[in-house]
Scaffold this motif. Structure first.
Motif, mmCIF file in Angstrom:
data_model
loop_
_atom_site.group_PDB
_atom_site.id
_atom_site.type_symbol
_atom_site.label_atom_id
_atom_site.label_comp_id
_atom_site.label_asym_id
_atom_site.label_seq_id
_atom_site.Cartn_x
_atom_site.Cartn_y
_atom_site.Cartn_z
ATOM 1 N N VAL A 80 46.882 41.862 49.062
ATOM 2 C CA VAL A 80 46.490 43.099 48.188
ATOM 3 C C VAL A 80 47.484 42.850 46.873
ATOM 4 N N GLY A 81 46.630 43.180 45.723
ATOM 5 C CA GLY A 81 47.273 43.306 44.597
ATOM 6 C C GLY A 81 47.066 42.187 43.752
ATOM 7 N N LEU A 82 46.529 40.978 44.193
ATOM 8 C CA LEU A 82 46.465 39.623 43.414
ATOM 9 C C LEU A 82 45.244 39.667 42.768
ATOM 10 N N PRO A 83 45.276 39.231 41.465
ATOM 11 C CA PRO A 83 44.023 38.789 40.827
ATOM 12 C C PRO A 83 43.209 37.510 41.418
ATOM 13 N N VAL A 84 42.216 37.144 41.459
ATOM 14 C CA VAL A 84 41.236 36.203 42.079
ATOM 15 C C VAL A 84 40.684 35.473 41.007
ATOM 16 N N LEU A 85 40.735 34.017 41.053
ATOM 17 C CA LEU A 85 40.136 33.216 40.214
ATOM 18 C C LEU A 85 39.394 32.075 40.873
ATOM 19 N N PHE A 86 38.370 31.710 40.215
ATOM 20 C CA PHE A 86 37.308 30.316 41.223
ATOM 21 C C PHE A 86 36.385 30.185 40.010
ATOM 22 N N TRP A 92 33.565 29.877 35.106
ATOM 23 C CA TRP A 92 34.505 30.475 35.646
ATOM 24 C C TRP A 92 34.702 31.894 35.899
ATOM 25 N N VAL A 93 35.008 32.638 37.051
ATOM 26 C CA VAL A 93 35.122 33.922 37.309
ATOM 27 C C VAL A 93 36.521 34.495 37.489
ATOM 28 N N ARG A 94 36.769 35.503 36.549
ATOM 29 C CA ARG A 94 38.320 35.794 36.856
ATOM 30 C C ARG A 94 38.118 37.534 37.573
ATOM 31 N N MET A 95 38.569 37.674 38.494
ATOM 32 C CA MET A 95 38.648 39.014 39.028
ATOM 33 C C MET A 95 39.990 39.807 39.060
ATOM 34 N N ASP A 96 39.859 41.035 38.790
ATOM 35 C CA ASP A 96 41.059 41.655 38.984
ATOM 36 C C ASP A 96 41.236 42.094 40.225
#
Length: 226
Positions: free
Chosen positions: A112-118, A183-187
């Motif tokens: 929980v609380g981490l941004p996600v990148l892929f 690329w996708v950056r997720m909060d």
């Protein structure tokens, strides 16, 4: 190394350097420096401001994570999600696509609380080939049925490191290369269960990525907890 035969990859679908000759150690991008021995250990680093990362930071960080495991523990080659936590860092969470070998379904717990990148699709190699790849690259991602914004990151110089027997032929001493992709950056996603779908494709070389993630966002279990 003949990178293009080994590379098209997405996340599928499927890093902190401003130039490959001066790329910082990736570990400094993902973890806080250790506390001095005579002082108490510091709290974990705060989550990265994922939306402010440069193209070099995004691609250097993700590629060195993806190449940082041996083939038998690779999150990219994983078909179930068993290795999704392999090599992760304390202030960002990377998700892997595939090398294009058919659809994959994975289950993964994200702190929980981490941004996600892929990436939806990505590759490394020569800058000119990267331009050709991006001319045909396309893809999409959806979280719980809602579309996620994807961005194009063109040919960017990075330095790629990897242990022996990593999936991409990266050298332990590092190799200068170029990376590109969608690329996708997720909060940080909300706690609970989420469904993430990743789709990507390109035709130079031909690659099709399809990954369905069953994500569980939860606080990590304290060490020693029963």
């Amino acid at each position: 190394m003949t990178s293009w035969r080994r590379t098209a990859l997405s996340l599928g679908a499927l890093l902190l350097a401003t130039a490959c000759t001066s790329a910082p150690d990736h570990r400094t991008a993902a973890t806080a420096p250790p506390a001095p021995a005579e002082e108490p250990a510091e709290s974990p680093s705060p989550p990265l401001a994922v939306r402010s990362l440069t193209s070099a930071e995004v691609q250097y960080g993700w590629w060195n994570w993806a190449a940082g495991s041996t083939e038998d523990r690779s999150p990219v080659l994983d078909r179930s999600g068993r290795w999704c936590a392999e090599g992760q860092h304390e202030n960002i969470w990377y998700l892997a696509g595939t090398t294009g070998g058919g659809a994959v379904e994975r289950t993964c717990t994200v702190p929980v609380g981490l941004p996600v990148l892929f990436p939806l699709v990505t590759k490394f190699g020569e800058a000119a080939d990267c331009e050709t790849f991006m001319d045909t690259a396309k893809g999409s991602a959806m979280l719980d049925g809602a579309p996620l914004a994807a961005e194009t990151l063109g040919a960017t110089r990075i330095k790629l490191f990897g242990p022996a027997d990593n999936p991409f032929g990266a050298e332990p001493t590092g190799e200068n290369t170029w990376s590109c992709g969608l690329w996708v950056r997720m909060d940080p996603p909300a706690p609970g269960s989420h469904e993430l779908t990743i789709r990507g494709q390109a035709s130079a070389p031909a690659i099709t990525v399809a990954v369905d993630y069953h994500l569980r966002v939860a606080a990590p279990v304290p060490t020693g907890a029963v």
